[in-house]
Design an enzyme around this catalytic site. Structure first.
Site, PDB file in Angstrom:
ATOM      1  N   GLY A  34       0.821  -0.926  -0.226  1.00  0.00           N
ATOM      2  CA  GLY A  34       0.296   0.239  -0.077  1.00  0.00           C
ATOM      3  C   GLY A  34       0.973   1.126  -0.122  1.00  0.00           C
ATOM      4  O   GLY A  34       2.220   1.519   0.110  1.00  0.00           O
ATOM      5  N   HIS A  37       2.893   4.637  -4.810  1.00  0.00           N
ATOM      6  CA  HIS A  37       2.792   5.989  -5.984  1.00  0.00           C
ATOM      7  C   HIS A  37       2.815   5.171  -7.013  1.00  0.00           C
ATOM      8  O   HIS A  37       3.134   4.346  -7.186  1.00  0.00           O
ATOM      9  CB  HIS A  37       3.882   6.440  -4.705  1.00  0.00           C
ATOM     10  N   HIS A  40       4.615   1.861  -7.849  1.00  0.00           N
ATOM     11  CA  HIS A  40       3.542   0.975  -7.410  1.00  0.00           C
ATOM     12  C   HIS A  40       2.254   0.826  -8.949  1.00  0.00           C
ATOM     13  O   HIS A  40       2.077  -0.463 -10.081  1.00  0.00           O
ATOM     14  CB  HIS A  40       2.311   1.331  -6.510  1.00  0.00           C
TER      15      HIS A  40
END
Ligand code: PAF
Length: 292
Positions: A34, A37, A40
């Site tokens: 998680g 940014h 990812h």
């Protein structure tokens, strides 16, 4: 059938996810913790090219954090993450809670090879046991045909790929190039911990690694000197250095200047703390294909 158009389904349990993915075709999986940014999002873009359905997971895995590390304060930004993944056309988000992933204490662990105790593993004991264990569990729950990992965590990519090979998991592991800010800093959730002054200093890690890689490209073979000069430069600017290391890009073993290790296959990795924030990065002497 290529999906990516419908609203993203959020699954909190493995049973829910299995129902959602029935008949989904080739599944491309992006595991994350998680606080997403652009780095990812690049993983999900690559996953979209590799599969019919893209599944991302968000799970902050306690098993891979040391007792004095940042598990408790690791940023949890589910609503923004959900919106980002949905925008990227991700088909399903698997967001299990701790009880779903670890209904009973996890007594069986994956034991990575000795490489797991070097570099990151030397400074984060048990880190790769925790990573491999959760990745294997996630693979068994999501059952992907492809999984995408970022090259910023180069050692993780290598170790996960080795696990898949040695346990005969029918999953293709794909590495995704590191996404950087304009000043070279590799994007990382932990960048959010940096003060403004630290953020201005942070790109030095990449500059130092790049400088070593360029020196190798132009003929330097005294790797130990290059490493210690790199460490000294970071230390001079207030960094607490864990390692700066020249390694072979394929096996991550130590290159010997006398032996024939083609310099084009070498990479330079580093990890160092700026204040309370630990950053890692790595660069290739010359860009190399994603093979191992
Ligand atoms: O790279 C990460 O974010 C984590 O190590 C991973 C692969 C999601 C396992 O928890």
């Amino acid at each position: 059938a290529r999906r990516g158009n419908n609203a993203m389904k959020i699954c909190h349990t493995a049973a829910d996810l299995a129902r959602e993915l029935a008949g989904a075709g080739r599944i491309a999986f992006v595991p994350t913790m998680g606080n997403l940014h652009e780095g990812h999002l690049a993983l999900t873009r690559l996953a979209r090219e590799k599969g019919d359905a893209v599944v991302a997971s968000i799970f902050v895995n306690r098993l891979q954090f040391g007792p004095n590390e940042d598990f408790d304060r690791y940023p949890r930004t589910m609503e923004a993450d959900r919106a980002g993944l949905e925008r990227m056309g991700v088909d399903a988000l698997f967001a299990p809670n701790e009880h779903e992933m670890y209904p009973v204490p996890q007594l069986y662990r994956v034991k990575p090879p000795p490489l797991g105790e070097e570099l990151e593993g030397a400074f984060r004991p048990g880190f790769f046991d925790g990573v491999c264990t959760v990745v294997l569990k996630l693979f068994n729950l999501v059952r992907p045909q492809v999984a995408v990992f970022g090259k910023k965590d180069r050692q993780q990519l290598k170790i996960v790929r080795g696990m898949v090979q040695q346990f005969n998991l029918p999953i293709e592991i794909v590495g995704c190039e590191t996404v950087r800010a304009e000043d070279g800093l590799a994007l990382s959730s932990r960048n959010g911990y940096l003060t403004a002054t630290e953020r201005a200093e942070a790109p030095r890690l990449h500059r130092v690694l790049r400088g070593i890689a360029d020196a190798i490209a132009t003929g330097r073979r005294d790797y130990a000197n290059l490493e210690s000069d790199g460490r000294a430069e970071l230390a001079r600017h207030g960094w607490q250095v864990d390692y700066v290391a020249v390694r072979h890009g394929l096996g991550l073993r130590i290159p010997h200047p006398e032996a024939f290790d083609h310099p084009n296959l070498l990479i330079v990795l580093g990890a160092a703390k700026l204040g309370a924030t630990r950053l890692i990065d790595n660069v290739d002497v010359v860009p190399m294909p994603d093979v191992d």
